[in-house]
Design a protein around this motif. Structure first.
Motif, PDB file in Angstrom:
ATOM      1  N   VAL A  23      85.060   1.199   8.382  1.00  0.00           N
ATOM      2  CA  VAL A  23      84.585   2.389   7.677  1.00  0.00           C
ATOM      3  C   VAL A  23      85.750   3.361   7.549  1.00  0.00           C
ATOM      4  CG1 VAL A  23      82.243   2.096   8.566  1.00  0.00           C
ATOM      5  CG2 VAL A  23      83.848   3.587   9.792  1.00  0.00           C
ATOM      6  N   ARG A  24      85.581   4.343   6.681  1.00  0.00           N
ATOM      7  CA  ARG A  24      86.586   5.391   6.598  1.00  0.00           C
ATOM      8  C   ARG A  24      85.916   6.735   6.349  1.00  0.00           C
ATOM      9  NH1 ARG A  24      89.872   4.053   0.935  1.00  0.00           N
ATOM     10  NH2 ARG A  24      88.304   4.886  -0.518  1.00  0.00           N
ATOM     11  N   PHE A  25      86.593   7.768   6.812  1.00  0.00           N
ATOM     12  CA  PHE A  25      86.163   9.147   6.616  1.00  0.00           C
ATOM     13  C   PHE A  25      87.248   9.892   5.848  1.00  0.00           C
ATOM     14  CE2 PHE A  25      84.181   7.781  10.558  1.00  0.00           C
ATOM     15  CZ  PHE A  25      82.894   8.299  10.497  1.00  0.00           C
ATOM     16  N   PRO A  26      86.886  10.854   5.025  1.00  0.00           N
ATOM     17  CA  PRO A  26      87.922  11.734   4.471  1.00  0.00           C
ATOM     18  C   PRO A  26      88.637  12.438   5.622  1.00  0.00           C
ATOM     19  CG  PRO A  26      85.816  12.053   3.360  1.00  0.00           C
ATOM     20  CD  PRO A  26      85.540  11.203   4.549  1.00  0.00           C
ATOM     21  N   TYR A  27      89.944  12.546   5.515  1.00  0.00           N
ATOM     22  CA  TYR A  27      90.702  13.217   6.573  1.00  0.00           C
ATOM     23  C   TYR A  27      91.960  13.828   5.988  1.00  0.00           C
ATOM     24  CZ  TYR A  27      93.759  14.166  10.491  1.00  0.00           C
ATOM     25  OH  TYR A  27      94.610  14.799  11.362  1.00  0.00           O
ATOM     26  N   HIS A  28      92.220  15.061   6.393  1.00  0.00           N
ATOM     27  CA  HIS A  28      93.482  15.728   6.066  1.00  0.00           C
ATOM     28  C   HIS A  28      94.001  16.380   7.334  1.00  0.00           C
ATOM     29  CE1 HIS A  28      91.448  15.369   2.138  1.00  0.00           C
ATOM     30  NE2 HIS A  28      92.671  15.172   1.686  1.00  0.00           N
ATOM     31  N   ASN A  29      95.300  16.545   7.402  1.00  0.00           N
ATOM     32  CA  ASN A  29      95.917  17.090   8.605  1.00  0.00           C
ATOM     33  C   ASN A  29      95.174  18.317   9.113  1.00  0.00           C
ATOM     34  OD1 ASN A  29      98.038  15.253   8.929  1.00  0.00           O
ATOM     35  ND2 ASN A  29      99.341  16.347   7.472  1.00  0.00           N
ATOM     36  N   GLY A  30      94.874  18.295  10.401  1.00  0.00           N
ATOM     37  CA  GLY A  30      94.234  19.443  11.033  1.00  0.00           C
ATOM     38  C   GLY A  30      92.727  19.374  11.086  1.00  0.00           C
ATOM     39  N   ASP A  31      92.103  18.431  10.386  1.00  0.00           N
ATOM     40  CA  ASP A  31      90.645  18.323  10.437  1.00  0.00           C
ATOM     41  C   ASP A  31      90.202  17.989  11.865  1.00  0.00           C
ATOM     42  OD1 ASP A  31      90.520  18.758   7.744  1.00  0.00           O
ATOM     43  OD2 ASP A  31      90.010  16.690   7.195  1.00  0.00           O
ATOM     44  N   LEU A  32      89.286  18.799  12.379  1.00  0.00           N
ATOM     45  CA  LEU A  32      88.710  18.549  13.702  1.00  0.00           C
ATOM     46  C   LEU A  32      87.315  17.961  13.620  1.00  0.00           C
ATOM     47  CD1 LEU A  32      89.907  21.793  15.535  1.00  0.00           C
ATOM     48  CD2 LEU A  32      90.858  19.489  15.716  1.00  0.00           C
ATOM     49  N   LYS A  33      86.782  17.921  12.406  1.00  0.00           N
ATOM     50  CA  LYS A  33      85.470  17.334  12.149  1.00  0.00           C
ATOM     51  C   LYS A  33      85.505  16.700  10.768  1.00  0.00           C
ATOM     52  CE  LYS A  33      80.530  18.494  12.026  1.00  0.00           C
ATOM     53  NZ  LYS A  33      80.160  17.443  13.014  1.00  0.00           N
ATOM     54  N   ALA A  34      84.857  15.556  10.636  1.00  0.00           N
ATOM     55  CA  ALA A  34      84.846  14.874   9.344  1.00  0.00           C
ATOM     56  C   ALA A  34      84.275  15.798   8.273  1.00  0.00           C
ATOM     57  CB  ALA A  34      84.033  13.594   9.431  1.00  0.00           C
ATOM     58  N   THR A  35      84.959  15.866   7.146  1.00  0.00           N
ATOM     59  CA  THR A  35      84.538  16.754   6.068  1.00  0.00           C
ATOM     60  C   THR A  35      83.701  16.040   5.006  1.00  0.00           C
ATOM     61  OG1 THR A  35      86.635  16.340   4.935  1.00  0.00           O
ATOM     62  CG2 THR A  35      86.531  18.261   6.386  1.00  0.00           C
ATOM     63  N   GLY A  36      83.482  14.748   5.212  1.00  0.00           N
ATOM     64  CA  GLY A  36      82.680  13.983   4.261  1.00  0.00           C
ATOM     65  C   GLY A  36      81.975  12.847   4.960  1.00  0.00           C
ATOM     66  N   GLU A  37      81.183  12.111   4.218  1.00  0.00           N
ATOM     67  CA  GLU A  37      80.379  11.031   4.779  1.00  0.00           C
ATOM     68  C   GLU A  37      81.238   9.818   5.128  1.00  0.00           C
ATOM     69  OE1 GLU A  37      77.075  11.120   5.476  1.00  0.00           O
ATOM     70  OE2 GLU A  37      77.211  13.242   4.937  1.00  0.00           O
ATOM     71  N   MET A  38      80.775   9.059   6.113  1.00  0.00           N
ATOM     72  CA  MET A  38      81.364   7.771   6.457  1.00  0.00           C
ATOM     73  C   MET A  38      81.058   6.768   5.354  1.00  0.00           C
ATOM     74  SD  MET A  38      80.534   5.467   9.850  1.00  0.00           S
ATOM     75  CE  MET A  38      78.822   5.119   9.395  1.00  0.00           C
ATOM     76  N   VAL A  39      82.072   6.025   4.915  1.00  0.00           N
ATOM     77  CA  VAL A  39      81.899   5.023   3.864  1.00  0.00           C
ATOM     78  C   VAL A  39      82.264   3.656   4.419  1.00  0.00           C
ATOM     79  CG1 VAL A  39      82.673   4.243   1.592  1.00  0.00           C
ATOM     80  CG2 VAL A  39      82.371   6.697   2.047  1.00  0.00           C
ATOM     81  N   ASN A  40      81.384   2.695   4.268  1.00  0.00           N
ATOM     82  CA  ASN A  40      81.633   1.312   4.689  1.00  0.00           C
ATOM     83  C   ASN A  40      82.444   0.631   3.591  1.00  0.00           C
ATOM     84  OD1 ASN A  40      81.531  -1.433   5.175  1.00  0.00           O
ATOM     85  ND2 ASN A  40      79.394  -1.464   5.779  1.00  0.00           N
ATOM     86  N   ILE A  41      83.669   0.158   3.958  1.00  0.00           N
ATOM     87  CA  ILE A  41      84.483  -0.485   2.928  1.00  0.00           C
ATOM     88  C   ILE A  41      84.569  -1.997   3.108  1.00  0.00           C
ATOM     89  CG2 ILE A  41      85.852   1.608   2.621  1.00  0.00           C
ATOM     90  CD1 ILE A  41      88.175   0.023   3.979  1.00  0.00           C
TER      91      ILE A  41
END
Length: 442
Positions: A166-184
């Protein structure tokens, strides 16, 4: 079935190391002296096992000697080589497993049993993490973590769940996922939640970022894949595209490749592997090795008996007599044999600047400790000496002391990661902690 001669013990060789501010005499144990147990592990001791040192199968030695976990005694602390300092960075964690450093320096941890990803930031004056935040929840025994694209500005955090990537949106400094988990991508299921067997799934991108490797452990100890369809695409490293399209089985016959990493010098994929049980106290060694594309590492029909890093030497597992003789010459012998039943987990290559210069380019691997040996062994972090990106075949005790004198266990290393300042963090699911190793020169 072949018969194998047990070589007599070789005397330990003492080698003096010069030309370094941390120079000290190191004992290199070879032959039968290289086999060890946790109470004889000590920082700085090197061991070099080869296939010539391995005994024949001795299934009558097979025992159930799993660790008895106890609280850390007040006077117990991990032991590191001279000049290194060990501090307790975080504790009271819930099943801390694989740990990796984000490009911005935050430390990400998989708390596998609770299905959480946790992120730590900074080091306070007390040596503890300044902040701890839950990045994501609701996963199925998460383990592997990888940031993508490679480089300083990732857009996603990839997670190796036990039955999917799976993957989550992530950008430097994120302490909490900013979007939904996506199964790839789907993976063969593992663990008690998803059908049994080895459940850890590490994920790592190739050096150029074009390939995504996922390690999938076997469903069993030594089941024949011909008759056990649940072993399909297990005991393998699988190759995907970064978007999750399955490409091929990249390498096979690796019973449980738990930790994956890319060698920064050679660009090769490396993995840290748990081998099979039931053949004796000193058989079959766990190992750390570079993984050759389309390579075959023997499981379940053979184990290795040849020259490190090369094909051509397979020993038939006595539980599969006569099976697949056409594969015997294709078995690749791993680069570094560690002691049997060590349970070798996460690994990395050290590229930091804080440790002495002779550490740069060397590997580290966490040895969790296992159950199928009369002598308790593992329960340490080892150093993997390298020369121009290639293994010397030796390994060195680096962080020890997790086993008490009475054989009880208070700590079990799982993960290793290097901070931006070059220090080393070690996750420990025995005491539910993260340890911080720095070099002070004192």
């Amino acid at each position: 079935m072949r018969h194998y001669r047990v070589l007599s013990a070789l005397a330990a060789t003492v080698i003096g190391i010069t030309g370094s501010a941390t120079a000290q005499n190191q004992t290199v144990l070879t032959g039968q002296a290289a086999f060890t147990d946790a109470l004889h592990e000590s920082p700085g001791i090197r061991r070099h096992l080869t296939t010539a040192d391995l005994p024949g199968p001795a299934p009558e030695q097979s025992v159930d000697n799993g660790p008895k976990i106890v609280p850390r005694p007040s006077d117990a602390w991990p032991k590191a080589p001279a000049g290194f300092k060990v501090e307790l960075y975080a504790t009271d964690l819930d099943n801390p497993r694989l740990i990796r450093t984000a490009p911005n320096g935050d430390i990400f941890l998989a708390e596998s049993e609770t299905g959480k990803i946790v992120v730590f930031r900074g080091v306070g004056s007390d040596g503890k993490a300044k902040t701890m935040n839950v990045f994501a929840t609701g996963l199925h025994q998460p383990f592997g973590l990888a940031f993508y694209p490679l480089g300083p500005n990732p857009e996603y955090l990839y997670v190796g769940d036990t039955d999917q990537i799976v993957r989550f949106p992530y950008h430097n400094g994120d302490l909490k996922a900013t979007g939904e988990m996506v199964n790839i991508a789907e993976l063969p299921g593992g663990g008690r939640l998803r059908g049994g067997g080895h459940w850890t799934r590490d994920v790592v991108f190739s050096k150029d970022g074009t390939k995504l490797f996922a390690s999938v452990g076997s469903h069993s100890n030594v089941d024949d894949m011909d008759t056990h369809p649940e072993e399909t695409h297990r005991a393998d490293v699988l190759e995907f595209t970064p978007t999750g399209n399955f490409v091929k089985v990249y390498a096979s016959g690796l019973r449980n490749c738990v930790g994956e990493t890319i060698n920064p010098t050679t660009g090769e994929l490396w993995c840290s592997t748990n081998e099979r049980d039931g053949l004796g106290n000193n058989l079959v060694p766990d190992y750390v090795t570079h993984v050759q594309e389309d390579g075959f590492y023997g499981w379940p029909w053979f184990y290795f008996h040849g020259t490190a890093g090369q094909a051509g030497g397979g020993v038939q597992d006595p539980r599969h007599p006569g099976k697949h003789p056409e594969l015997q010459s294709k078995v690749i012998t791993p680069d570094i044999l560690v002691n049997p039943h060590f349970a070798s987990l996460e690994m990395l290559f050290y590229e930091g600047q804080q440790f002495p210069k002779e550490y740069r380019g060397d590997g580290f691997a966490a040895e969790h400790g296992s159950w199928n040996r009369a002598q308790r062994s593992g329960y340490e972090v080892i150093r993997l000496p390298m020369k121009n990106g290639h293994a010397t075949g030796e390994y060195e005790d680096f962080l020890t002391g997790f086993v008490n004198a009475d054989g009880t266990v208070w700590g079990r290393p799982v993960g290793v990661t290097v901070a931006k300042d070059g220090s080393l963090f070690v996750s420990d699911d025995g005491s539910g902690s993260i340890w911080h190793v720095t070099y002070t020169g004192k």
